[in-house]
Structure formats: C-alpha cells, structure tokens
Write an enzyme that holds these catalytic residues in place. Structure first.
Site, mmCIF file in Angstrom:
data_model
loop_
_atom_site.group_PDB
_atom_site.id
_atom_site.type_symbol
_atom_site.label_atom_id
_atom_site.label_comp_id
_atom_site.label_asym_id
_atom_site.label_seq_id
_atom_site.Cartn_x
_atom_site.Cartn_y
_atom_site.Cartn_z
ATOM 1 N N ASP A 13 0.924 -1.091 0.105
ATOM 2 C CA ASP A 13 -0.214 0.306 0.046
ATOM 3 C C ASP A 13 0.934 1.631 0.005
ATOM 4 O O ASP A 13 0.819 2.277 0.141
ATOM 5 C CB ASP A 13 -0.955 -0.010 1.026
ATOM 6 C CG ASP A 13 -1.659 -1.193 1.188
ATOM 7 O OD1 ASP A 13 -2.317 -1.529 -0.138
ATOM 8 O OD2 ASP A 13 -2.704 -1.593 2.076
ATOM 9 N N HIS A 41 -4.442 -1.793 -5.708
ATOM 10 C CA HIS A 41 -3.858 -0.555 -5.981
ATOM 11 C C HIS A 41 -4.953 0.480 -6.756
ATOM 12 O O HIS A 41 -5.695 0.531 -7.520
ATOM 13 C CB HIS A 41 -3.236 -1.154 -7.347
ATOM 14 C CG HIS A 41 -1.868 -2.086 -7.080
ATOM 15 N ND1 HIS A 41 -0.750 -2.941 -7.590
ATOM 16 C CD2 HIS A 41 -1.943 -2.697 -5.525
ATOM 17 C CE1 HIS A 41 -0.498 -4.039 -7.250
ATOM 18 N NE2 HIS A 41 -0.744 -3.499 -6.000
HETATM 19 P P1 GDP Z 1 -0.827 0.181 -3.806
HETATM 20 O O1 GDP Z 1 -1.007 -1.012 -3.155
HETATM 21 O O2 GDP Z 1 0.142 0.401 -3.095
HETATM 22 O O3 GDP Z 1 -0.890 0.310 -5.188
HETATM 23 O O4 GDP Z 1 -1.585 1.740 -2.395
HETATM 24 P P2 GDP Z 1 -3.104 1.847 -2.010
HETATM 25 O O5 GDP Z 1 -3.585 2.425 -3.671
HETATM 26 O O6 GDP Z 1 -3.255 0.347 -1.570
HETATM 27 O O7 GDP Z 1 -2.831 2.938 -1.192
HETATM 28 C C1 GDP Z 1 -2.247 3.898 -1.062
HETATM 29 C C2 GDP Z 1 -3.162 4.861 -0.609
HETATM 30 O O8 GDP Z 1 -2.190 6.282 -0.949
HETATM 31 C C3 GDP Z 1 -4.559 4.644 -1.436
HETATM 32 O O9 GDP Z 1 -5.434 5.253 -1.007
HETATM 33 C C4 GDP Z 1 -4.289 6.227 -2.958
HETATM 34 O O10 GDP Z 1 -5.101 6.613 -3.033
HETATM 35 C C5 GDP Z 1 -3.193 6.942 -1.787
HETATM 36 N N1 GDP Z 1 -1.827 8.062 -2.066
HETATM 37 C C6 GDP Z 1 -1.624 7.394 -3.358
HETATM 38 N N2 GDP Z 1 0.001 8.214 -3.339
HETATM 39 C C7 GDP Z 1 -0.785 9.718 -2.315
HETATM 40 C C8 GDP Z 1 -0.317 11.309 -1.772
HETATM 41 O O11 GDP Z 1 1.050 11.215 -2.496
HETATM 42 N N3 GDP Z 1 -1.008 11.518 -1.621
HETATM 43 C C9 GDP Z 1 -2.310 11.347 -0.671
HETATM 44 N N4 GDP Z 1 -2.523 11.610 0.173
HETATM 45 N N5 GDP Z 1 -2.549 10.173 -1.155
HETATM 46 C C10 GDP Z 1 -2.147 9.380 -2.131
HETATM 47 P P1 IMO Z 2 -0.943 -4.137 -2.125
HETATM 48 O O1 IMO Z 2 -0.547 -4.700 -3.529
HETATM 49 C C1 IMO Z 2 -1.274 -4.723 2.163
HETATM 50 C C2 IMO Z 2 -1.413 -8.591 4.026
HETATM 51 C C3 IMO Z 2 -2.330 -9.569 4.593
HETATM 52 C C4 IMO Z 2 -1.815 -9.230 5.549
HETATM 53 C C5 IMO Z 2 -0.417 -10.413 4.425
HETATM 54 C C6 IMO Z 2 -0.960 -11.835 4.349
HETATM 55 O O2 IMO Z 2 -2.072 -3.468 -2.104
HETATM 56 O O3 IMO Z 2 0.342 -3.489 -1.774
HETATM 57 P P2 IMO Z 2 -2.944 -12.650 2.090
HETATM 58 O O4 IMO Z 2 -4.450 -12.464 2.171
HETATM 59 O O5 IMO Z 2 -1.669 -12.167 0.623
HETATM 60 O O6 IMO Z 2 -2.086 -14.221 2.606
HETATM 61 O O7 IMO Z 2 -2.301 -11.995 3.565
HETATM 62 O O8 IMO Z 2 -0.382 -9.037 3.559
HETATM 63 N N1 IMO Z 2 -1.322 -8.334 2.769
HETATM 64 C C7 IMO Z 2 -1.084 -6.700 1.725
HETATM 65 N N2 IMO Z 2 -1.071 -6.273 3.130
HETATM 66 N N3 IMO Z 2 -0.998 -4.636 0.455
HETATM 67 C C8 IMO Z 2 -1.499 -5.312 0.021
HETATM 68 O O9 IMO Z 2 -1.212 -5.233 -1.054
HETATM 69 C C9 IMO Z 2 -1.575 -7.091 1.084
HETATM 70 N N4 IMO Z 2 -1.789 -7.775 0.543
HETATM 71 C C10 IMO Z 2 -1.626 -8.587 1.362
HETATM 72 O O10 IMO Z 2 -3.016 -7.809 5.286
HETATM 73 O O11 IMO Z 2 -0.437 -9.087 6.198
HETATM 74 MG MG MG Z 3 -2.933 -1.923 -1.658
#
Ligand code: GDP
Ligand code: IMO
Ligand code: MG
Length: 422
Positions: A13, A41
């Site tokens: 994340d 994502h």
């Molecule tokens: P990923 O799994 O690595 O693609 O990340 P996620 O989408 O799960 O979580 C990243 C969160 O941060 C999402 O809600 C994005 O919209 C948000 N985000 C990403 N970059 C920024 C930033 O620079 N500022 C803010 N405020 N939010 C961001």
């Molecule tokens: P992205 O790609 C954050 C975490 C789960 C749990 C551990 C194992 O969005 O960054 P699983 O279901 O994979 O067996 O869970 O990994 N987890 C993530 N945490 N971002 C993710 O993906 C995750 N994918 C799995 O919360 O702790």
């Molecule tokens: Mg994510």
C-alpha cells in the site's frame, strides 16, 4: 524507455498503483508477476477512483498492453468481476490488451475456504490475511498439486475441480464450518473459463517478442518487501516473493533485461494485518484515520500507522537493488510540528542497522529516532519539487543522504497530477 520494476519497500500500500499509472504513459506493456487479488492498487484520475486487484494499473491507459504473468495466482471469478467493474467505469478490457499466462495458478474456492479456516484455527497467532485464498493457492503450487490456467480448458477440469472441492468439504465439515456449494462453483468456473479463454496465452513468448521488438516493460509489484515470504516479517507475510527477484521468476523475463528498480515508500509507514511494526504510533494513526486516510483498498480494514523506518528502508534497498525511490503521501505529514524518523534499533543493548530475522526479536526492538521539524502547511497544490517548503525538502534530503538512494518522485495527493518529478 528502460524496463522498470516497481516494488513496494514497506508493508504494501505504498502507492505503487499511482506510480505505475504515472509511468505507464511512457511505457508500452505493464506486467504483474506475483500475488493475486490480495492486492488493491488505487489510481485517481479526473475525479474517478479505480481500484485494481489483479489487472495491472496500466489498463487505465488506452492502447497499453497488460500482462498477468505466470507467478500470479488467479481467481477467475474475481478477475471477471474486476473486468466488469472496470467496464462500468468506462474502461474496456479487450483480450488483445490483457494477456494472462497459461502457466499461472488458479485460486479455487477451496483455497479461500482453507485461508479462512487456517486463520480461525490460528486464533491469536493469526496472520490477518485478506482471506482471498492466496496462501493455500501458493501452497498447492509448491506442493505440486495446484491447477494452472491452461487446465481450465481441458476436458476433465470440471471433474478435477469437483474432486478438489469435495475433498475440501470433508475438512470443512470436520471443522464444523460452512462447506462449499460444489455444483455452483463448478458451474461458475466453467462459465469463467469460457469468458477468459481469449485472454489466456503463453505470455513468456509474448514478452520475449516484445523485448526483441524493443518495446518497454513496466513491472507492477504487489504487496511490499516486508510481506515477502523470504525477506519479510515471517510468518506475518504473504506467500510470494514480492521483492524484485520475484519479477523474473514470475514473468519469465531474465534479470539482464531489467534496467531499473524503483522502490515506492510512503513518507511514513503503514501495515494491514498482524505482525511486528517497530515504529507503529497509534496516535499518529488516529490523526491519519481522522483525515479519512489509510483504510485498506482490498478489505477496507484500518491500516496501522507509524513513522518512516530507515532500518527497514536500508534493507529494502539491499534486497531489491533499489536505484530510485518514489515517495508518496508526503502531504500526510503536513500538519505535524515535528517528524520522527527511525535511524536504527536497539535490542538487548546492541545497535541494529538491519532488521533481525526473527519476528519476535523485531517485536522487541526499541526504535531510535531522529526528529526533524515539520513544515506545517499544505503541500497538495505543489506541482514541482521547488514548490515544496524548505523543511519538506530537508526531510527528503535526509532520507536520500541516509539511504544513498535518490528520491525521484514525490506524491503530494492521491490524484494522477499530484506526483512531482522536477
Ligand atoms: P498500492 O497498493 O501500493 O497501490 O497502494 P494503495 O492504493 O493500496 O494505497 C495507497 C493509498 O494512498 C491510496 O488511497 C492512494 O490513493 C493514496 N495515495 C497515493 N499517493 C498519495 C499521495 O501522494 N498523497 C495522498 N494523500 N494519497 C496518496
Ligand atoms: P498491495 O499490492 C497490504 C497482507 C495482509 C496480511 C498478509 C498476508 O495493495 O500493496 P495474504 O492475503 O496475502 O495471505 O495476507 O499480507 N497483504 C497486504 N497488505 N497491501 C497488500 O497488497 C497486501 N496483500 C497482502 O494484510 O497481513
Ligand atoms: Mg494496496
């Protein structure tokens, strides 16, 4: 455009989707090589929010090709739901734009059921998985009992699935939990197979032809370094190699063809699920949650929050070979008077510059902080690095100096336009 790997350098994340989206404009093919629909994502563009789970974020750009590689585990029903959700948002996923490896493993309803059962039987020791069946699917792969995408189209697939689910139901029944509706699942998988048939192919042949034609590849990592099954906080990890090495085994593209590795980090740290988190700070988490931030993109769970941890970042640069850092969410620190950064740990009177192997030891370390001054102003309107307040630039410089890795992009908001690169 070089072939670039995007990896998460924390616990997932980090904002990988947003960085991939930003770079897709300059690349031709976007590839996922590991993980499954445990990923979530987020990309926000022109007021619309897209959350991608299995499909590479590059799909949002017309005329870009996306590949789901052999290292990914695929729940076909969930993949079709994602395709349908995108269609409702105006993004059409045609078979010539999404190629799915025939060597990728299937996530079955039995994997999801066993994920839930394993978690509940672990009790207080639970991992906090996404319950998407990821661990059991990879376990079957390594155990050599998994089913792969090409098998979806073989005559005996329904019989094999029927047998698999019937066996699983015996375990579920013995555990006293809800069983799987075998007939409904077999029908759902047979229907999914027909819809997915045009997408499934030998992606390795495709990727090598693309390389021969000098078309550029962008690899979209899922999860993050500390969820890696080898380098993460085992056993509180996912079941794949989320670090840059996983790209080669999960796509069939050899290491010589990788030109650059970009590590994505938040300006602070978050984690979803259980496991050690040395710099966790609930008070800071309350501030971020109060701003409506840091809720999981896949499960909606509140993310745990804490400060940037240079011990973890240093090790992440080693194991991934990170050439550049993309820092997101710098705006999350806007209101703070002071910002702690963890420079090293202390454990049993010893200084640690790298994380210990044992999760129990990592749970016990004392993080030692350096405190930097905050900038106390909103940076969301900044469009160039030079627009950032001096103290924000000092924060970036400190991270670059201590890791030896340049920060080449900075996020000041969730929108596509809020990524600063010059
Ligand atoms: P990923 O799994 O690595 O693609 O990340 P996620 O989408 O799960 O979580 C990243 C969160 O941060 C999402 O809600 C994005 O919209 C948000 N985000 C990403 N970059 C920024 C930033 O620079 N500022 C803010 N405020 N939010 C961001
Ligand atoms: P992205 O790609 C954050 C975490 C789960 C749990 C551990 C194992 O969005 O960054 P699983 O279901 O994979 O067996 O869970 O990994 N987890 C993530 N945490 N971002 C993710 O993906 C995750 N994918 C799995 O919360 O702790
Ligand atoms: Mg994510």
């Amino acid at each position: 455009m070089p072939n670039i790997v995007i990896v998460g350098a924390q616990w997932g994340d980090e904002g990988k989707g947003k960085i991939v989206d930003y770079l897709t404009d300059q690349t031709e093919i976007v590839v996922r090589a590991q993980g499954g629909n445990n990923a979530g994502h987020t990309v926000i563009s022109e007021g619309t929010k897209y959350v991608l789970h299995l499909i590479p974020s590059g799909i949002l750009w017309p005329n870009k090709t996306c590949v789901i590689g052999n290292g990914v585990v695929i729940d076909p029903v969930s993949l079709l739901e994602e395709i349908d959700t995108l269609a409702k948002q105006g993004v059409t996923v045609e078979a010539d734009r999404l190629l799915i490896s025939n060597r990728a493993h299937l996530v079955l309803p039995s994997h999801r059921a066993m994920d839930a059962l394993n978690e509940s039987s672990r009790g207080d020791e639970k991992i906090g998985t996404t319950k998407r069946g990821i661990g059991p699917a990879y376990s079957d792969k390594i155990d050599r009992s998994g089913l792969r995408l090409h098998e979806l189209f073989e005559d005996n697939f329904s019989d094999r699935l029927n047998q698999n689910l019937t066996n699983c139901n015996e375990l579920l029944e013995a555990a006293g939990v809800e069983t799987i509706d075998v007939a409904a699942s077999v029908t759902a998988y047979a229907e999914a197979a027909e819809r997915l048939r045009p997408f499934v192919c030998d992606t390795i042949g495709f990727l090598h032809q693309a390389l021969a034609d000098s078309r550029s590849l962008l690899f979209e990592g899922a999860q993050g370094t500390y969820l890696d099954v080898d380098f993460g906080t085992y056993p509180f990890v996912t079941s794949s190699n989320t670090t840059s090495g996983g790209v080669c085994t999960g796509s069939g593209v050899p290491p010589q063809r990788i030109d650059k590795v970009v590590g994505v980090i938040k300006a602070y740290t978050t984690r979803v699920g259980e496991g050690p988190f040395p710099t966790e700070d609930d008070g800071f988490g309350d501030v971020l949650h109060g701003m409506g931030r840091e809720f999981g993109a896949t499960t909606g769970r509140e993310r745990r929050c804490g400060w940037l941890d240079l011990v973890l970042l240093r090790y992440a640069t080693y194991v991934n070979g990170i050439d550049e850092l993309a820092m997101t969410n710098l705006d999350g620190l806007d209101g703070l008077d002071e910002i702690p950064i963890c420079t090293h740990y202390e454990l049993d009177g010893k200084k640690l510059d790298l994380p210990p192997a044992s999760a129990a030891d990592l749970q016990r370390v004392k993080p030692v902080y350096k405190t930097l001054p905050g900038w106390k102003t909103s940076i969301e309107e900044a469009r160039h690095l030079a627009d950032l307040p001096e103290k924000a630039r000092e924060y970036l410089d400190y991270v670059t100096r201590t890791t030896g890795v340049p920060i080449t992009s900075v996020g000041v908001g969730p929108d596509r336009t809020q990524t600063l690169v010059d």
